[in-house]
Enzyme design. Structure first.
Site, PDB file in Angstrom:
ATOM      1  N   THR A 267      -9.753  42.019 -39.194  1.00 19.05           N
ATOM      2  CA  THR A 267      -9.481  43.098 -40.148  1.00 19.05           C
ATOM      3  C   THR A 267      -8.061  43.636 -40.004  1.00 19.05           C
ATOM      4  O   THR A 267      -7.412  43.985 -40.980  1.00 19.05           O
ATOM      5  CB  THR A 267     -10.506  44.224 -39.922  1.00 19.05           C
ATOM      6  OG1 THR A 267     -11.797  43.669 -40.126  1.00 19.05           O
ATOM      7  CG2 THR A 267     -10.317  45.379 -40.872  1.00 19.05           C
TER       8      THR A 267
ATOM      9  N   THR B 295     -12.416  42.666 -34.320  1.00 22.58           N
ATOM     10  CA  THR B 295     -13.075  43.515 -33.324  1.00 22.58           C
ATOM     11  C   THR B 295     -14.369  42.917 -32.761  1.00 22.58           C
ATOM     12  O   THR B 295     -14.747  43.205 -31.638  1.00 22.58           O
ATOM     13  CB  THR B 295     -13.398  44.895 -33.919  1.00 22.58           C
ATOM     14  OG1 THR B 295     -14.169  44.707 -35.108  1.00 22.58           O
ATOM     15  CG2 THR B 295     -12.145  45.679 -34.224  1.00 22.58           C
ATOM     16  N   ASP B 296     -15.036  42.062 -33.566  1.00 23.63           N
ATOM     17  CA  ASP B 296     -16.383  41.628 -33.171  1.00 23.63           C
ATOM     18  C   ASP B 296     -16.429  40.953 -31.803  1.00 23.63           C
ATOM     19  O   ASP B 296     -17.317  41.215 -31.010  1.00 23.63           O
ATOM     20  CB  ASP B 296     -16.975  40.672 -34.222  1.00 23.63           C
ATOM     21  CG  ASP B 296     -17.374  41.404 -35.483  1.00 23.63           C
ATOM     22  OD1 ASP B 296     -17.117  42.623 -35.564  1.00 23.63           O
ATOM     23  OD2 ASP B 296     -17.945  40.765 -36.390  1.00 23.63           O
TER      24      ASP B 296
ATOM     25  N   LYS C 290     -17.767  46.334 -27.853  1.00 23.15           N
ATOM     26  CA  LYS C 290     -17.884  46.997 -29.151  1.00 23.15           C
ATOM     27  C   LYS C 290     -19.292  47.576 -29.235  1.00 23.15           C
ATOM     28  O   LYS C 290     -20.274  46.825 -29.226  1.00 23.15           O
ATOM     29  CB  LYS C 290     -17.638  45.986 -30.279  1.00 23.15           C
ATOM     30  CG  LYS C 290     -17.691  46.593 -31.669  1.00 23.15           C
ATOM     31  CD  LYS C 290     -17.280  45.589 -32.746  1.00 23.15           C
ATOM     32  CE  LYS C 290     -17.385  46.208 -34.124  1.00 23.15           C
ATOM     33  NZ  LYS C 290     -16.939  45.329 -35.196  1.00 23.15           N
TER      34      LYS C 290
HETATM   35  N1  ASP Z   1     -15.724  40.285 -38.288  1.00 25.36           N
HETATM   36  C1  ASP Z   1     -14.377  40.747 -38.102  1.00 25.36           C
HETATM   37  C2  ASP Z   1     -13.785  40.071 -36.878  1.00 25.36           C
HETATM   38  O1  ASP Z   1     -14.222  40.293 -35.796  1.00 25.36           O
HETATM   39  C3  ASP Z   1     -14.332  42.217 -37.975  1.00 25.36           C
HETATM   40  C4  ASP Z   1     -12.980  42.742 -37.586  1.00 25.36           C
HETATM   41  O2  ASP Z   1     -11.997  42.114 -37.755  1.00 25.36           O
HETATM   42  O3  ASP Z   1     -12.895  43.838 -37.097  1.00 25.36           O
HETATM   43  O4  ASP Z   1     -12.861  39.337 -37.002  1.00 25.36           O
END
Ligand code: ASP
Length: 427
Positions: free
Chosen positions: A84, A160-161, A239
């Site tokens: 993201t 983040t995942d 997370k």
């Molecule tokens: N699903 C995405 C990822 O982990 C969510 C994010 O970027 O925060 O790449």
């Protein structure tokens, strides 16, 4: 008929709004970018009318800010991996671009350029749920390449995942590194008015340029408001929320430090963090074994699953219940016990962690736990299941089996707490 990038007015039973039509991934709904940067979606059946106000502009983008090297400032390298934080919507065309350059970033977050000279490299452009061990190796290679130069540190923009997995992987890869490597993500894409990317990046840059910290850590929002970021330990961070900006928490320990965004002040919470030394030390072991699994246990689990893990892997982590329990004691679950027993006897490794996350597993509180310990399962104390998975794959990639068992139970990179901090719970 409007197309993505056009400015439109949409009337529904309850609203009348104007904005840019965005590409929608679902044919039965339309998505509109409002002037404040937020997106609003409507189901087609709610929409009474769509009026085209202005077709998509194809005029050239406004020129991006020129980057000039400022000799008084330190240099930070930003490695992009995707997620993201690297996503940006082109308001005019409606297209999503994730390929940022240093110019893009400074254009979006000009404050970064006041803190340091910024260089960037696009390592990958992916959502982090798709990461492979080879992606960790690519990131590590880039780190080694840039760390040879005269830089203050590296920021890794990451989804983040699975950011916690990558942080742990890099912590194991780099036994010693003489610069700070901070993983930074965001819960809202960088182009939105409400994005947390700017503050996370700025706090990371402040931390890198103002402290003597060396090693791998995570920099994300500490609270839900835009006031403080936390610098979190690479092997003990998770997370813990799908969408809150303060989703990342240090589990069974404290953050290393906090960064006050307004005052630009850094407070160390941990006193025994690793510091930058004189020499450029980079020691890395970057292999990972593919033959390692992570199995979450649950009631009524099909014994075929345990069998599958035993037949296909050299080692696996059990994300067990409570103090380290697995369905191995009654009825059809006795099959699982036999599977593990045979597997370990033949040289397999089973490492036990807890789904509770907080607290530690313990091999001797209950008879059932003792049975697992007696057949050779390794109890990983307060290690996170994800960290245990990464550690086991890394150990098997780089060390002979006898050493792996010993090292799995030892604290190498802060993954096992020296003291049990029972009061550190869901803060
Ligand atoms: N699903 C995405 C990822 O982990 C969510 C994010 O970027 O925060 O790449």
């Amino acid at each position: 008929m409007a197309s993505p990038g056009d400015r439109i007015r949409v009337k529904t039973l309850t609203d009348e709004i104007e904005g840019i039509l965005m590409p929608s991934y679902d044919q039965k709904s339309i998505l509109i970018k409002l002037p404040n940067g937020y997106n609003v979606g409507y189901e087609e059946k709610e929409v009474l009318s769509v009026t085209l106000l202005e077709p998509k502009k194809t005029a050239a983008e406004k020129p991006l800010r020129e980057i000039t090297f400022r000799p008084g400032l330190k240099t930070i390298v930003i490695l992009h991996t995707g997620g993201t934080i690297a996503s940006k919507v082109d308001y005019k065309s409606g297209a999503v671009t994730a390929k940022f350059t240093a110019e893009d970033l400074l254009g979006m977050f000009p404050e970064l350029g006041e803190i340091a000279n910024i260089e960037t490299e696009l390592v990958s452009n992916m959502m982090s749920e798709d990461m492979l061990f080879s992606n960790y190796q690519n990131i590590a290679e880039s780190i080694v390449h840039h760390a040879k130069k005269d830089i203050a540190g590296i920021i890794i923009g990451h989804g983040t995942d699975t950011l916690g997995f990558t942080a742990a992987a890099l912590a194991f890869i780099f036994e010693k590194i003489n610069i700070p490597i901070l993983l930074v993500g965001s819960q809202r894409s960088s182009d939105r008015g409400s994005t947390d990317a700017a503050m996370n990046l700025i706090c990371a840059a402040e931390f890198i340029t103002k402290t003597d910290f060396a090693g791998v850590a995570v920099c994300m929002h500490h609270s839900a408001s835009d006031d403080i970021c936390a610098i979190l330990p690479a092997t003990k961070t998770r997370k813990m929320h799908t969408s809150r900006r303060d989703a990342f928490k240090a589990i069974n320990t404290e953050p290393i430090a906090v960064v006050d965004y307004e005052k630009r002040k850094i407070n160390f919470i941990s006193k025994d963090y690793s510091r930058r030394g004189e020499d450029k030390v980079i020691i890395s072991k970057d292999k990972f074994s593919e033959k390692v699994g992570l199995l979450k246990v649950h009631p009524n689990q099909d014994p075929k699953l345990f069998r599958f893990f035993a037949d296909n892997y050299d080692a696996f982590v059990l994300e067990a219940t409570g103090l380290g329990h697995a369905p191995t004691n009654l009825g059809k679950n006795l099959e699982n016990y036999e599977t593990i027993r045979e597997f370990v006897k033949k040289g397999g490794i089973v490492a036990i962690t807890s789904q509770c996350l907080y607290g530690a597993v313990h091999p001797s509180v209950y008879t059932n736990l003792r049975r697992l310990s007696e057949i050779g399962c390794i109890f990983c104390e307060d290690m996170l299941p994800e960290t245990a998975f990464i550690k086991l794959a890394w150990l098997l990639g780089n060390y002979p089996k006898e050493k792996v068992e010993k090292l799995m139970a030892a604290n190498l990179r802060g993954e096992i707490g020296e003291r049990r901090e029972l009061n550190k719970f869901c803060e």
